[in-house]
Design an enzyme around this catalytic site. Structure first.
Site, PDB file in Angstrom:
ATOM      1  N   THR A  28       0.849  -1.185   0.000  1.00 31.36           N
ATOM      2  CA  THR A  28       0.000   0.000   0.000  1.00 31.36           C
ATOM      3  C   THR A  28       0.882   1.230   0.000  1.00 31.36           C
ATOM      4  O   THR A  28       2.047   1.179   0.393  1.00 31.36           O
ATOM      5  CB  THR A  28      -0.911  -0.015   1.256  1.00 31.36           C
ATOM      6  OG1 THR A  28      -1.663  -1.225   1.262  1.00 31.36           O
ATOM      7  CG2 THR A  28      -1.869   1.161   1.282  1.00 31.36           C
TER       8      THR A  28
ATOM      9  N   THR B 155      -3.883   1.071  -2.810  1.00 30.34           N
ATOM     10  CA  THR B 155      -3.167  -0.190  -2.608  1.00 30.34           C
ATOM     11  C   THR B 155      -3.293  -1.111  -3.806  1.00 30.34           C
ATOM     12  O   THR B 155      -4.297  -1.076  -4.530  1.00 30.34           O
ATOM     13  CB  THR B 155      -3.689  -0.911  -1.351  1.00 30.34           C
ATOM     14  OG1 THR B 155      -2.873  -2.050  -1.085  1.00 30.34           O
ATOM     15  CG2 THR B 155      -5.127  -1.342  -1.503  1.00 30.34           C
TER      16      THR B 155
ATOM     17  N   GLY C  43       0.656   0.312   5.386  1.00 32.06           N
ATOM     18  CA  GLY C  43       1.087  -0.587   6.446  1.00 32.06           C
ATOM     19  C   GLY C  43       0.077  -1.631   6.844  1.00 32.06           C
ATOM     20  O   GLY C  43       0.146  -2.176   7.946  1.00 32.06           O
ATOM     21  N   GLY C  44      -0.910  -1.911   5.962  1.00 38.60           N
ATOM     22  CA  GLY C  44      -1.852  -2.979   6.259  1.00 38.60           C
ATOM     23  C   GLY C  44      -2.551  -2.781   7.593  1.00 38.60           C
ATOM     24  O   GLY C  44      -3.048  -1.693   7.901  1.00 38.60           O
TER      25      GLY C  44
END
Length: 569
Positions: free
Chosen positions: A383, A401, A463-464
């Site tokens: 992302t 993303t 960063g998910g």
């Protein structure tokens, strides 16, 4: 002479350099920079330069945001791109004084049904069809999001804003460690390498394209040129869409030309709450804006500024507040357009008081997973985020993303496709059960803070599953500890660690702290019952801009955890 003065600051870990182009308007803050006439803060220096080119040519923040996003599709090929899932943007329209949200998360193909994805038990398993097959992609949303910004608010043409991306795709760009790394070490390079066409672009002599060499993507340049000439319709219809659909259907996929033609980004009113005199806006459900705002409401019940920053008391309080908000997120949050979510209750100050009363300041607490069967292996997501402010204080903060690429690059297009179907659920009771035409839940949460109805701070993160926690911590540092953008972004981070993936499930009191925290803080948190896991090299990738009240000076906070760059003039 009165020349406008410009800077480019690169905050990449290990680089630590500032490149000053022309006379200096303001001395750059450590790790950031300051300007008056506009600023772009992003995850790659070439993307920052592209946005700055638009501002210098008379464009606004919306033009610059699209130019930067398009360049990222070239220079961060595994992070976003034309085949990516999509994302969210939050904007401030300076002329009208309003803040709006745009959701450009891709939709599931109309033919998608849970029964088609039952092989294996968990959507995030590496071999599951939702993650690693031609059934995996959502209709790509990134280009539709760029179109929403440019066609609603932009002042430049598609040809103008896509020119830098075309230049870097056609002429090439220098491969840096940050670009090489995802191909060489994350496992996704091996996924791409399985398919001859993708391997021919991103691999040289059987290995990921080396650092320090020039990577060219001529087919991607052709795709961008078609969009520059004919607009987004060139991608969502006509020969490109037909070529993409034929390729997927020949390999067992279910995307159709109608899925592409029917897809639209959607505008909406953002969520908001007040926090110690500020108003904080974030995106509606689908992303984790509701979770960030809920956590702020809980923290407002405590005297956070009285706590030493990053002390064990501070870390404990923030972590416990985040856990409570995540339980509600797991229960309610979805990207489906018909969902009935009790936002008035969840974001009320009365509910925050009840939640705050549940926190034990002396002991970490356990919160059971809402749906533990959805547990899956931890995975790294791909992302990217950038924030732009122009001289009029139009603001765009945008997260997009590619997700976890299954490795499929569609021949003759140069476009890597997403596997966003893995963000749905197979649980029949879940609000995120796979459903054709609907959008899954994600965690991206671009955010804008206003003070006295003027934009004050804009940020977002990659960063998910760390995204909402990273944004929350930077907000608290800026608002409670009066840190400038660079200091708030640079400060060491921590996250409640999920047992599974980016869909948050609390597996107890596991906590991850970046390496800069002291042994004393770690020992004190252990004593409170937190289980500390080994820290990663970095947590998140956040880019922020602060607007100083009165002067209007812009202060940038690029993230050194990736190749963060701030460009302004």
């Amino acid at each position: 002479m009165n020349r406008k003065r410009l800077f480019l600051t690169m905050a990449s870990a290990g680089l630590g350099l500032a490149l000053l182009l022309g006379p200096v308007l303001h001395e750059p803050a450590e790790g950031g920079g300051m300007s008056v006439n506009g600023m772009v803060v992003t995850s790659h220096p070439l993307a920052a330069q592209a946005g700055l080119r638009m501002l210098q040519a008379g464009g606004n923040a919306f033009d610059a945001a699209v130019a930067s996003a398009a360049v990222k599709a070239v220079v961060e090929p595994l992070m976003s791109g034309l085949g990516g899932v999509g994302g969210y943007a939050l904007i401030h329209d300076a002329e009208k004084g309003e803040i709006r949200s745009v959701d450009f998360i891709g939709a599931a193909p109309a033919a998608a049904e849970p029964e088609a994805f039952t092989a294996g038990s968990r959507l995030w398993d590496r071999t599951h069809p939702a993650r690693d097959s031609f059934l995996a992609p959502l209709v790509p949303g990134n280009l539709a999001g760029w179109a929403a910004l440019l066609e609603e608010y932009g002042s430049m043409s598609w040809a103008e804003v896509l020119a830098p991306a075309i230049e870097y795709a056609e002429g090439g760009f220098a491969v840096s460690p940050a670009v090489h790394g995802p191909f060489g070490s994350s496992g996704f390079g091996a996924d791409v390498a399985r398919y001859p066409y993708g391997a021919s672009i991103f691999f040289k002599d059987g290995k990921p394209w080396p650092v320090g060499e020039v990577l060219k993507q001529p087919d991607l340049a052709k795709t961008f040129k078609a969009i520059a000439a004919d607009g987004p319709g060139a991608f969502y219809g006509g020969p490109i869409a037909e070529s993409v659909v034929n390729f997927f259907q020949q390999n067992g996929g279910i995307l159709t030309v109608e899925d592409f033609a029917n897809y639209r980004a959607r505008w909406s009113e953002p969520l908001s709450t007040t926090y110690r005199g500020y108003t904080v806006y974030s995106n509606p459900p689908g992303g984790s804006g509701m979770t960030i705002l809920q956590t702020l409401n809980i923290l407002e019940q405590f005297d956070v500024p009285a706590l030493e920053h990053n002390s064990e008391e501070f870390v404990h309080l923030v972590a416990e507040a985040m856990k409570l908000a995540f339980v509600d997120e797991d229960t309610w949050n979805t990207g489906k357009d018909y969902a009935d979510i009790p936002l008035d209750r969840l974001l009320s100050k009365e509910y925050a008081e009840q939640q705050a009363a549940r926190i034990d300041l002396s002991r970490a607490q356990f919160h059971a997973a809402v749906r533990p069967e959805s547990d899956a292996p931890t995975a790294v997501e791909h992302t990217t985020h950038h924030t732009v402010v122009d001289k009029d204080h139009n603001v765009v903060t945008i997260t997009q993303t590619l997700m976890l690429p299954a490795g499929v690059v569609v021949p003759e297009t140069g476009v890597i496709f997403n596997n966003g179907m893995s963000y749905f659920s197979l649980d029949p009771e879940s609000v995120n059960l796979i459903e054709g035409g609907q959008r899954p839940r994600f965690v991206m949460s671009p955010t804008i803070v206003t003070r006295y109805d003027k934009p004050y701070f804009a940020l977002g993160s990659a960063g998910g599953w760390t995204i909402p926690q990273t944004i929350l911590q930077v907000l608290v540092r800026a608002l409670d500890y009066d840190m400038d953008a660079a200091a708030a972004v640079d400060a060491p981070r921590f996250v409640v660690r999920y047992l599974a993936n980016s869909i948050p499930y609390m597996d107890g009191t596991d906590l991850v702290l970046e390496k800069d925290f002291s042994d004393e803080v770690r020992e004190a948190l252990n004593a409170k019952g937190h289980r500390l896991r080994e820290p990663p090299n970095r947590i998140g990738m956040l880019n922020a801009i602060r607007i100083f009240p009165g002067s209007g000076v812009l202060s940038g906070g690029p993230d050194k955890r990736r190749e963060g760059a701030a460009a302004g003039w």
